[in-house]
Design a protein around this motif. Structure first.
Motif, PDB file in Angstrom:
ATOM      1  N   ILE A  12     -31.941  18.032  11.119  1.00 22.75           N
ATOM      2  CA  ILE A  12     -32.601  18.209  10.046  1.00 22.75           C
ATOM      3  C   ILE A  12     -33.779  17.287  10.181  1.00 22.75           C
ATOM      4  O   ILE A  12     -34.128  16.628  10.579  1.00 22.75           O
ATOM      5  CB  ILE A  12     -32.127  18.312   8.359  1.00 22.75           C
ATOM      6  CG1 ILE A  12     -31.334  18.938   7.881  1.00 22.75           C
ATOM      7  CG2 ILE A  12     -33.926  18.194   7.606  1.00 22.75           C
ATOM      8  CD1 ILE A  12     -30.670  18.118   6.993  1.00 22.75           C
ATOM      9  N   CYS A  13     -34.793  18.015  10.518  1.00 17.60           N
ATOM     10  CA  CYS A  13     -35.925  17.477  11.511  1.00 17.60           C
ATOM     11  C   CYS A  13     -36.668  17.033  10.355  1.00 17.60           C
ATOM     12  O   CYS A  13     -37.226  17.629   8.749  1.00 17.60           O
ATOM     13  CB  CYS A  13     -36.850  18.791  12.049  1.00 17.60           C
ATOM     14  SG  CYS A  13     -38.392  18.075  12.295  1.00 17.60           S
ATOM     15  N   THR A  14     -37.062  15.440   9.959  1.00 19.83           N
ATOM     16  CA  THR A  14     -37.495  14.845   9.153  1.00 19.83           C
ATOM     17  C   THR A  14     -39.401  16.034   9.307  1.00 19.83           C
ATOM     18  O   THR A  14     -40.062  15.083   8.852  1.00 19.83           O
ATOM     19  CB  THR A  14     -38.072  13.374   9.653  1.00 19.83           C
ATOM     20  OG1 THR A  14     -38.429  13.688  10.980  1.00 19.83           O
ATOM     21  CG2 THR A  14     -35.841  12.810   9.698  1.00 19.83           C
ATOM     22  N   SER A  23     -28.103  18.951  19.954  1.00 16.99           N
ATOM     23  CA  SER A  23     -29.047  19.160  21.804  1.00 16.99           C
ATOM     24  C   SER A  23     -30.677  20.122  21.719  1.00 16.99           C
ATOM     25  O   SER A  23     -31.370  19.822  22.923  1.00 16.99           O
ATOM     26  CB  SER A  23     -28.118  20.276  22.141  1.00 16.99           C
ATOM     27  OG  SER A  23     -28.215  21.695  21.617  1.00 16.99           O
ATOM     28  N   MET A  24     -30.715  20.346  20.342  1.00 12.26           N
ATOM     29  CA  MET A  24     -32.431  20.895  20.437  1.00 12.26           C
ATOM     30  C   MET A  24     -33.027  19.507  19.866  1.00 12.26           C
ATOM     31  O   MET A  24     -33.909  20.461  19.449  1.00 12.26           O
ATOM     32  CB  MET A  24     -32.263  22.599  19.772  1.00 12.26           C
ATOM     33  CG  MET A  24     -31.322  23.680  20.120  1.00 12.26           C
ATOM     34  SD  MET A  24     -31.904  23.591  22.110  1.00 12.26           S
ATOM     35  CE  MET A  24     -33.940  24.634  21.816  1.00 12.26           C
ATOM     36  N   ALA A  25     -32.419  19.012  19.972  1.00  8.44           N
ATOM     37  CA  ALA A  25     -33.454  17.906  18.559  1.00  8.44           C
ATOM     38  C   ALA A  25     -33.699  16.752  19.677  1.00  8.44           C
ATOM     39  O   ALA A  25     -33.236  16.502  20.430  1.00  8.44           O
ATOM     40  CB  ALA A  25     -32.807  17.409  17.490  1.00  8.44           C
ATOM     41  N   ARG A  26     -34.584  15.697  19.162  1.00  6.96           N
ATOM     42  CA  ARG A  26     -35.134  15.196  19.316  1.00  6.96           C
ATOM     43  C   ARG A  26     -34.677  13.715  18.775  1.00  6.96           C
ATOM     44  O   ARG A  26     -35.049  13.779  17.932  1.00  6.96           O
ATOM     45  CB  ARG A  26     -36.736  14.252  20.144  1.00  6.96           C
ATOM     46  CG  ARG A  26     -36.287  15.623  21.031  1.00  6.96           C
ATOM     47  CD  ARG A  26     -36.425  15.124  22.554  1.00  6.96           C
ATOM     48  NE  ARG A  26     -36.508  15.209  23.303  1.00  6.96           N
ATOM     49  CZ  ARG A  26     -35.747  16.727  24.135  1.00  6.96           C
ATOM     50  NH1 ARG A  26     -34.403  16.807  23.338  1.00  6.96           N
ATOM     51  NH2 ARG A  26     -36.497  17.645  25.348  1.00  6.96           N
ATOM     52  N   GLU A  27     -34.184  12.409  19.292  1.00  8.70           N
ATOM     53  CA  GLU A  27     -34.222  10.672  18.298  1.00  8.70           C
ATOM     54  C   GLU A  27     -35.178   9.960  17.915  1.00  8.70           C
ATOM     55  O   GLU A  27     -36.337  10.323  19.059  1.00  8.70           O
ATOM     56  CB  GLU A  27     -33.045  10.055  18.960  1.00  8.70           C
ATOM     57  CG  GLU A  27     -31.808  10.370  19.000  1.00  8.70           C
ATOM     58  CD  GLU A  27     -31.124   9.341  20.077  1.00  8.70           C
ATOM     59  OE1 GLU A  27     -31.042   8.641  20.831  1.00  8.70           O
ATOM     60  OE2 GLU A  27     -29.146   9.704  19.893  1.00  8.70           O
ATOM     61  N   TYR A  28     -35.067  10.419  16.852  1.00  8.91           N
ATOM     62  CA  TYR A  28     -36.136   9.282  16.801  1.00  8.91           C
ATOM     63  C   TYR A  28     -35.860   7.955  15.334  1.00  8.91           C
ATOM     64  O   TYR A  28     -35.547   8.140  14.625  1.00  8.91           O
ATOM     65  CB  TYR A  28     -37.387   9.980  15.060  1.00  8.91           C
ATOM     66  CG  TYR A  28     -38.283   9.569  15.139  1.00  8.91           C
ATOM     67  CD1 TYR A  28     -39.710   9.043  15.597  1.00  8.91           C
ATOM     68  CD2 TYR A  28     -38.304   8.775  13.854  1.00  8.91           C
ATOM     69  CE1 TYR A  28     -40.743   8.651  15.044  1.00  8.91           C
ATOM     70  CE2 TYR A  28     -39.039   8.685  12.595  1.00  8.91           C
ATOM     71  CZ  TYR A  28     -40.355   8.316  14.037  1.00  8.91           C
ATOM     72  OH  TYR A  28     -41.972   7.530  13.038  1.00  8.91           O
ATOM     73  N   ASP A  29     -36.184   6.820  16.878  1.00  7.58           N
ATOM     74  CA  ASP A  29     -36.348   5.557  15.412  1.00  7.58           C
ATOM     75  C   ASP A  29     -37.857   5.210  15.343  1.00  7.58           C
ATOM     76  O   ASP A  29     -39.192   4.795  15.503  1.00  7.58           O
ATOM     77  CB  ASP A  29     -36.021   4.788  16.556  1.00  7.58           C
ATOM     78  CG  ASP A  29     -35.743   3.057  16.133  1.00  7.58           C
ATOM     79  OD1 ASP A  29     -35.577   2.598  14.800  1.00  7.58           O
ATOM     80  OD2 ASP A  29     -36.116   2.460  16.742  1.00  7.58           O
ATOM     81  N   TYR A  44     -34.492  12.687  12.794  1.00  4.98           N
ATOM     82  CA  TYR A  44     -34.200  13.467  14.813  1.00  4.98           C
ATOM     83  C   TYR A  44     -35.854  14.613  13.794  1.00  4.98           C
ATOM     84  O   TYR A  44     -35.836  14.733  13.303  1.00  4.98           O
ATOM     85  CB  TYR A  44     -33.149  14.234  14.545  1.00  4.98           C
ATOM     86  CG  TYR A  44     -31.481  13.626  14.661  1.00  4.98           C
ATOM     87  CD1 TYR A  44     -31.695  13.450  16.802  1.00  4.98           C
ATOM     88  CD2 TYR A  44     -30.952  13.247  13.681  1.00  4.98           C
ATOM     89  CE1 TYR A  44     -30.331  12.824  16.742  1.00  4.98           C
ATOM     90  CE2 TYR A  44     -30.097  12.608  14.547  1.00  4.98           C
ATOM     91  CZ  TYR A  44     -29.559  12.308  15.506  1.00  4.98           C
ATOM     92  OH  TYR A  44     -28.947  11.320  15.646  1.00  4.98           O
ATOM     93  N   LEU A  45     -36.043  14.959  15.005  1.00  5.96           N
ATOM     94  CA  LEU A  45     -37.248  15.966  15.072  1.00  5.96           C
ATOM     95  C   LEU A  45     -37.123  17.518  16.508  1.00  5.96           C
ATOM     96  O   LEU A  45     -36.336  16.981  17.100  1.00  5.96           O
ATOM     97  CB  LEU A  45     -38.416  15.081  15.815  1.00  5.96           C
ATOM     98  CG  LEU A  45     -39.249  14.289  15.215  1.00  5.96           C
ATOM     99  CD1 LEU A  45     -39.971  13.478  15.737  1.00  5.96           C
ATOM    100  CD2 LEU A  45     -39.874  14.654  13.720  1.00  5.96           C
ATOM    101  N   CYS A  46     -37.410  18.437  15.755  1.00  3.10           N
ATOM    102  CA  CYS A  46     -37.112  19.472  16.262  1.00  3.10           C
ATOM    103  C   CYS A  46     -37.518  18.993  17.528  1.00  3.10           C
ATOM    104  O   CYS A  46     -39.100  18.447  17.305  1.00  3.10           O
ATOM    105  CB  CYS A  46     -37.290  20.301  16.155  1.00  3.10           C
ATOM    106  SG  CYS A  46     -39.026  21.189  15.324  1.00  3.10           S
TER     107      CYS A  46
END
Length: 97
Positions: A12-14, A23-29, A44-46
């Protein structure tokens, strides 16, 4: 037993709350260190929300937000405290023309 490779992981996009395949998202730290993976859980962010982010370094951002109690006050109080703290640490903010 190893999990099936055919299983599609969804996240889920935060930012927008939409659900996407991993595969359609980017990791966010939130600490800005996505390479150190030991004992870490990522958000995760879309891709569209990730593209909308400012990708400049955010040194001390999380510490400032905690210090001023982000999320515990109304928007006007938060913005005032944030601006005051940033100006004390880094000088007056100027708009580019």
């Amino acid at each position: 037993m190893w999990p099936s490779r055919s299983r599609t992981e969804t996240v889920i996009c935060t930012a927008c709350g939409d659900q996407f395949t991993r595969s359609m998202a980017r990791e966010y730290d939130k600490y800005g260190d996505r390479w150190d993976r030991k004992d870490k859980t990522f958000e995760y962010l879309c891709k569209p929300c990730h593209s909308d982010l400012c990708h400049h370094p955010r040194t001390d951002l999380e510490a400032i937000l905690v210090e001023i109690g982000a999320g515990d006050t109304d928007e006007e109080t938060f913005l005032s405290a944030y601006l005051e703290t940033v100006e004390k640490r880094y000088g007056r903010l100027e708009e580019e023309s």
